[in-house]
Motif scaffolding. Structure first.
Motif, PDB file in Angstrom:
ATOM      1  N   UNK A   1     -10.146 -15.581   7.178  1.00 50.97           N
ATOM      2  CA  UNK A   1     -11.288 -16.006   6.365  1.00 50.97           C
ATOM      3  C   UNK A   1     -11.703 -14.866   5.442  1.00 50.97           C
ATOM      4  N   UNK A   2     -12.534 -15.178   4.443  1.00 53.01           N
ATOM      5  CA  UNK A   2     -12.933 -14.166   3.462  1.00 53.01           C
ATOM      6  C   UNK A   2     -13.729 -13.035   4.115  1.00 53.01           C
ATOM      7  N   UNK A   3     -14.527 -13.358   5.121  1.00 51.58           N
ATOM      8  CA  UNK A   3     -15.323 -12.334   5.797  1.00 51.58           C
ATOM      9  C   UNK A   3     -14.395 -11.361   6.518  1.00 51.58           C
ATOM     10  N   UNK A   4     -13.414 -11.899   7.235  1.00 51.96           N
ATOM     11  CA  UNK A   4     -12.466 -11.060   7.962  1.00 51.96           C
ATOM     12  C   UNK A   4     -11.621 -10.248   6.983  1.00 51.96           C
ATOM     13  N   UNK A   5     -11.202 -10.846   5.848  1.00 46.52           N
ATOM     14  CA  UNK A   5     -10.429 -10.116   4.851  1.00 46.52           C
ATOM     15  C   UNK A   5     -11.218  -8.939   4.302  1.00 46.52           C
ATOM     16  N   UNK A   6     -12.482  -9.152   3.950  1.00 43.88           N
ATOM     17  CA  UNK A   6     -13.299  -8.073   3.394  1.00 43.88           C
ATOM     18  C   UNK A   6     -13.564  -6.994   4.435  1.00 43.88           C
ATOM     19  N   UNK A   7     -13.793  -7.386   5.693  1.00 39.02           N
ATOM     20  CA  UNK A   7     -13.995  -6.409   6.754  1.00 39.02           C
ATOM     21  C   UNK A   7     -12.729  -5.582   6.966  1.00 39.02           C
ATOM     22  N   UNK A   8     -11.596  -6.229   6.988  1.00 42.12           N
ATOM     23  CA  UNK A   8     -10.315  -5.549   7.162  1.00 42.12           C
ATOM     24  C   UNK A   8     -10.038  -4.600   5.999  1.00 42.12           C
ATOM     25  N   UNK A   9     -10.309  -5.059   4.769  1.00 35.87           N
ATOM     26  CA  UNK A   9     -10.096  -4.211   3.603  1.00 35.87           C
ATOM     27  C   UNK A   9     -11.051  -3.016   3.616  1.00 35.87           C
ATOM     28  N   UNK A  10     -12.284  -3.207   4.034  1.00 35.60           N
ATOM     29  CA  UNK A  10     -13.253  -2.119   4.072  1.00 35.60           C
ATOM     30  C   UNK A  10     -12.860  -1.072   5.111  1.00 35.60           C
ATOM     31  N   UNK A  11     -12.430  -1.534   6.291  1.00 35.67           N
ATOM     32  CA  UNK A  11     -12.066  -0.605   7.358  1.00 35.67           C
ATOM     33  C   UNK A  11     -10.754   0.131   7.066  1.00 35.67           C
ATOM     34  N   UNK A  12      -9.843  -0.503   6.367  1.00 34.32           N
ATOM     35  CA  UNK A  12      -8.566   0.158   6.070  1.00 34.32           C
ATOM     36  C   UNK A  12      -8.667   1.060   4.846  1.00 34.32           C
ATOM     37  N   UNK A  13      -9.662   0.849   4.002  1.00 33.11           N
ATOM     38  CA  UNK A  13      -9.812   1.677   2.818  1.00 33.11           C
ATOM     39  C   UNK A  13      -8.928   1.257   1.667  1.00 33.11           C
ATOM     40  N   UNK A  14      -8.244   0.178   1.799  1.00 34.82           N
ATOM     41  CA  UNK A  14      -7.401  -0.345   0.719  1.00 34.82           C
ATOM     42  C   UNK A  14      -7.376  -1.857   0.810  1.00 34.82           C
ATOM     43  N   UNK A  15      -6.892  -2.461  -0.256  1.00 29.85           N
ATOM     44  CA  UNK A  15      -6.836  -3.913  -0.267  1.00 29.85           C
ATOM     45  C   UNK A  15      -5.514  -4.364   0.337  1.00 29.85           C
ATOM     46  N   UNK A  16      -5.569  -4.948   1.500  1.00 28.44           N
ATOM     47  CA  UNK A  16      -4.371  -5.394   2.194  1.00 28.44           C
ATOM     48  C   UNK A  16      -3.989  -6.789   1.731  1.00 28.44           C
ATOM     49  N   UNK A  17      -2.723  -7.049   1.696  1.00 24.91           N
ATOM     50  CA  UNK A  17      -2.159  -8.349   1.332  1.00 24.91           C
ATOM     51  C   UNK A  17      -2.645  -8.827  -0.033  1.00 24.91           C
ATOM     52  N   UNK A  18      -2.709  -7.916  -0.982  1.00 30.37           N
ATOM     53  CA  UNK A  18      -3.108  -8.320  -2.326  1.00 30.37           C
ATOM     54  C   UNK A  18      -1.843  -8.611  -3.127  1.00 30.37           C
ATOM     55  N   UNK A  19      -1.666  -9.847  -3.493  1.00 31.53           N
ATOM     56  CA  UNK A  19      -0.538 -10.287  -4.315  1.00 31.53           C
ATOM     57  C   UNK A  19       0.788  -9.804  -3.720  1.00 31.53           C
ATOM     58  N   UNK A  20       1.108 -10.322  -2.569  1.00 36.17           N
ATOM     59  CA  UNK A  20       2.338  -9.899  -1.899  1.00 36.17           C
ATOM     60  C   UNK A  20       3.582 -10.195  -2.721  1.00 36.17           C
ATOM     61  N   UNK A  21       3.556 -11.261  -3.520  1.00 35.63           N
ATOM     62  CA  UNK A  21       4.740 -11.606  -4.278  1.00 35.63           C
ATOM     63  C   UNK A  21       5.019 -10.598  -5.390  1.00 35.63           C
ATOM     64  N   UNK A  22       4.030  -9.823  -5.799  1.00 33.04           N
ATOM     65  CA  UNK A  22       4.232  -8.833  -6.851  1.00 33.04           C
ATOM     66  C   UNK A  22       4.466  -7.436  -6.287  1.00 33.04           C
ATOM     67  N   UNK A  23       4.566  -7.320  -4.980  1.00 37.45           N
ATOM     68  CA  UNK A  23       4.726  -6.025  -4.350  1.00 37.45           C
ATOM     69  C   UNK A  23       6.132  -5.463  -4.560  1.00 37.45           C
ATOM     70  N   UNK A  24       7.110  -6.329  -4.649  1.00 35.59           N
ATOM     71  CA  UNK A  24       8.491  -5.883  -4.734  1.00 35.59           C
ATOM     72  C   UNK A  24       8.920  -5.808  -6.189  1.00 35.59           C
TER      73      UNK A  24
END
Length: 107
Positions: free
Chosen positions: A5-28
């Motif tokens: 969910x968006x709440x869990x995504x924002x909490x995860x991103x805040x705790x990790x210090x980076x944006x996780x799983x942002x545009x995975x298809x453009x990562x490679x």
């Protein structure tokens, strides 16, 4: 992987210090582009416009056996004799190894 969910995504991103799983298809970056340049192929037996029938498209059919340019064997003309080779005896090995005799002096 299930989406969070968006709440869990924002909490995860805040705790990790980076944006996780942002545009995975453009990562490679090694993914091939959609528009490719046309291939540069060598002209072969199947590139003919006329007389290009199905049974003649196989390039293996147009191959032929190797032609002999120069033979490694000397050809003899009729009536001539080959070079006289002196007769050699059979090949013998070198001298036989003599084992050293055991010491005869006893204490």
């Amino acid at each position: 992987m299930a989406t969070a969910t968006r709440v869990i995504q924002r909490l995860r991103n805040f705790l990790s210090g980076q944006e996780l799983q942002a545009k995975l298809q453009l990562r490679y970056e090694e993914i091939a582009k959609r528009t490719q340049p046309p291939p540069k192929l060598a002209v072969g037996p199947s590139h003919k416009f006329a007389d290009n029938y199905y049974f003649t498209r196989d390039g293996r059919r147009e191959s032929s056996p190797a032609t002999v340019v120069m033979s490694s064997q000397k050809a003899l003309t009729a009536g001539s004799q080959g070079a006289e080779v002196p007769a050699k005896g059979p090949v013998t090995p070198g001298p036989v190894y003599k084992w050293p005799s055991l010491s005869t002096d006893l204490p």
